[in-house]
Write a protein that holds these residues in place. Structure first.
Motif, mmCIF file in Angstrom:
data_model
loop_
_atom_site.group_PDB
_atom_site.id
_atom_site.type_symbol
_atom_site.label_atom_id
_atom_site.label_comp_id
_atom_site.label_asym_id
_atom_site.label_seq_id
_atom_site.Cartn_x
_atom_site.Cartn_y
_atom_site.Cartn_z
ATOM 1 N N LYS A 128 23.912 -31.710 61.672
ATOM 2 C CA LYS A 128 24.541 -33.187 61.769
ATOM 3 C C LYS A 128 25.993 -33.223 62.183
ATOM 4 C CE LYS A 128 23.609 -36.476 58.851
ATOM 5 N NZ LYS A 128 22.979 -37.238 59.842
ATOM 6 N N ALA A 129 26.805 -32.154 62.149
ATOM 7 C CA ALA A 129 28.049 -31.805 62.417
ATOM 8 C C ALA A 129 28.222 -31.447 64.093
ATOM 9 C CB ALA A 129 28.797 -30.700 61.837
ATOM 10 N N ARG A 130 29.297 -31.848 64.633
ATOM 11 C CA ARG A 130 29.372 -31.587 66.177
ATOM 12 C C ARG A 130 30.162 -30.020 66.318
ATOM 13 N NH1 ARG A 130 32.884 -36.350 68.242
ATOM 14 N NH2 ARG A 130 32.590 -35.230 70.375
ATOM 15 N N THR A 131 29.166 -29.023 66.309
ATOM 16 C CA THR A 131 29.872 -27.803 66.339
ATOM 17 C C THR A 131 29.665 -27.329 67.563
ATOM 18 O OG1 THR A 131 27.789 -26.983 65.673
ATOM 19 C CG2 THR A 131 29.444 -27.029 64.022
ATOM 20 N N SER A 132 30.061 -26.155 68.196
ATOM 21 C CA SER A 132 29.881 -26.063 69.674
ATOM 22 C C SER A 132 28.645 -25.460 70.112
ATOM 23 C CB SER A 132 31.038 -25.067 70.001
ATOM 24 O OG SER A 132 32.252 -25.656 70.087
ATOM 25 N N CYS A 133 27.516 -25.147 69.096
ATOM 26 C CA CYS A 133 26.337 -24.493 69.541
ATOM 27 C C CYS A 133 25.516 -25.261 70.423
ATOM 28 C CB CYS A 133 25.602 -24.089 68.314
ATOM 29 S SG CYS A 133 25.131 -25.386 67.207
ATOM 30 N N GLU A 211 28.749 -22.182 65.115
ATOM 31 C CA GLU A 211 29.541 -21.680 66.349
ATOM 32 C C GLU A 211 30.993 -22.339 66.417
ATOM 33 O OE1 GLU A 211 29.379 -21.100 70.896
ATOM 34 O OE2 GLU A 211 27.588 -21.530 69.773
ATOM 35 N N PRO A 212 31.969 -21.644 66.231
ATOM 36 C CA PRO A 212 33.266 -22.364 66.178
ATOM 37 C C PRO A 212 33.536 -23.226 67.491
ATOM 38 C CG PRO A 212 33.459 -20.155 65.543
ATOM 39 C CD PRO A 212 31.983 -20.219 66.266
ATOM 40 N N ALA A 213 34.416 -24.203 67.210
ATOM 41 C CA ALA A 213 34.631 -24.822 68.521
ATOM 42 C C ALA A 213 35.599 -24.070 69.357
ATOM 43 C CB ALA A 213 35.513 -26.273 67.777
#
Length: 237
Positions: A128-133, A211-213
């Protein structure tokens, strides 16, 4: 993935901390729901509600095992099989009664289920989070999370059935689903491997989703191109 393992763990930790209350609620809900589902499957399978419950003095049993077991190496596997609670159906047709089936609450298995619930809840928050993957990574990780959770949930079941020698293991669930008892006992040795595979899939999914932003790859960033890339690729939850 290895070079930025620390960054991925940091991202996962940051996402969980940002919604820690929800994460705790999910862990408790998944753990409780798992055992309620096991009980419901027993009731549906045998068409009867449990008619007895037993609470065991688990701390006293563990202490007795420590004092009476000659080799310390034998203590952990014995403690791991100690019951805390037992709910089941007692058949009194043969005198004092015999437990036909039961759901056994074993602290060691509960701990394994809680680890499963913790990883599952973390992966849900990461999805649900806006990560970079990428979208593809999210789909693969979601599928791996489901498969891994299925493996661990299957092999963590602690139901006993008199037909299976009243042994509270995961193969009882397979037997109740229709698998032959002899076949179920034959595949029992692969249980630990399935459990490890399940946790492995869950952990890899967590790392894949975390995956980090882009900002973490370019330092703190300054106004300009670097900051624009960060905004496009997403931010942490």
């Amino acid at each position: 993935m290895a070079p930025d393992l620390g960054a991925r763990l940091s991202t996962a930790g940051r996402v969980v901390r940002s919604r820690f209350g929800l994460w705790l609620l999910l862990v408790a809900g998944f753990t409780l729901g798992y055992y309620l589902l096991l009980m419901a499957s027993l009731v549906v399978r045998f068409g009867a509600l449990p008619n007895y419950a037993i609470a065991y003095n688990w701390p006293a049993s563990v202490w007795k095992i420590f004092r009476s077991t000659p080799s310390f190496r034998d203590v952990p596997p014995i403690v791991a099989e100690e019951y805390l609670l037992e709910f089941g159906y007692m058949n009194y047709d043969y005198g004092l009664g015999i437990s036909e089936w039961a759901l056994n609450i074993i602290p060691y298995k509960v701990l394994l289920v809680m680890v499963l619930a913790a990883l599952l809840a973390a992966n849900i928050l990461l999805l649900k989070a806006r990560t970079s993957c990428s979208g593809g990574t999210r789909l693969k990780s979601a599928a791996a999370t489901g498969l891994g959770a299925g493996f661990v949930a299957l092999t963590s079941a602690t139901m006993s059935w008199v037909v299976c020698c009243a042994t509270p293991t995961w193969i009882v669930g397979l037997s109740m689903l229709g698998l032959g008892v002899s076949t179920a006992f034959w595949i029992e040795p692969i249980g630990p491997w399935l459990t490890m595979a399940g946790y492995g899939l869950l952990a890899l999914s967590t790392l894949g989703l975390a995956e980090p932003a882009a900002t973490s790859r370019f330092g703190t960033g300054t106004p300009g191109r670097g900051r624009k890339t960060s905004s496009q690729n997403g931010v942490h939850a």
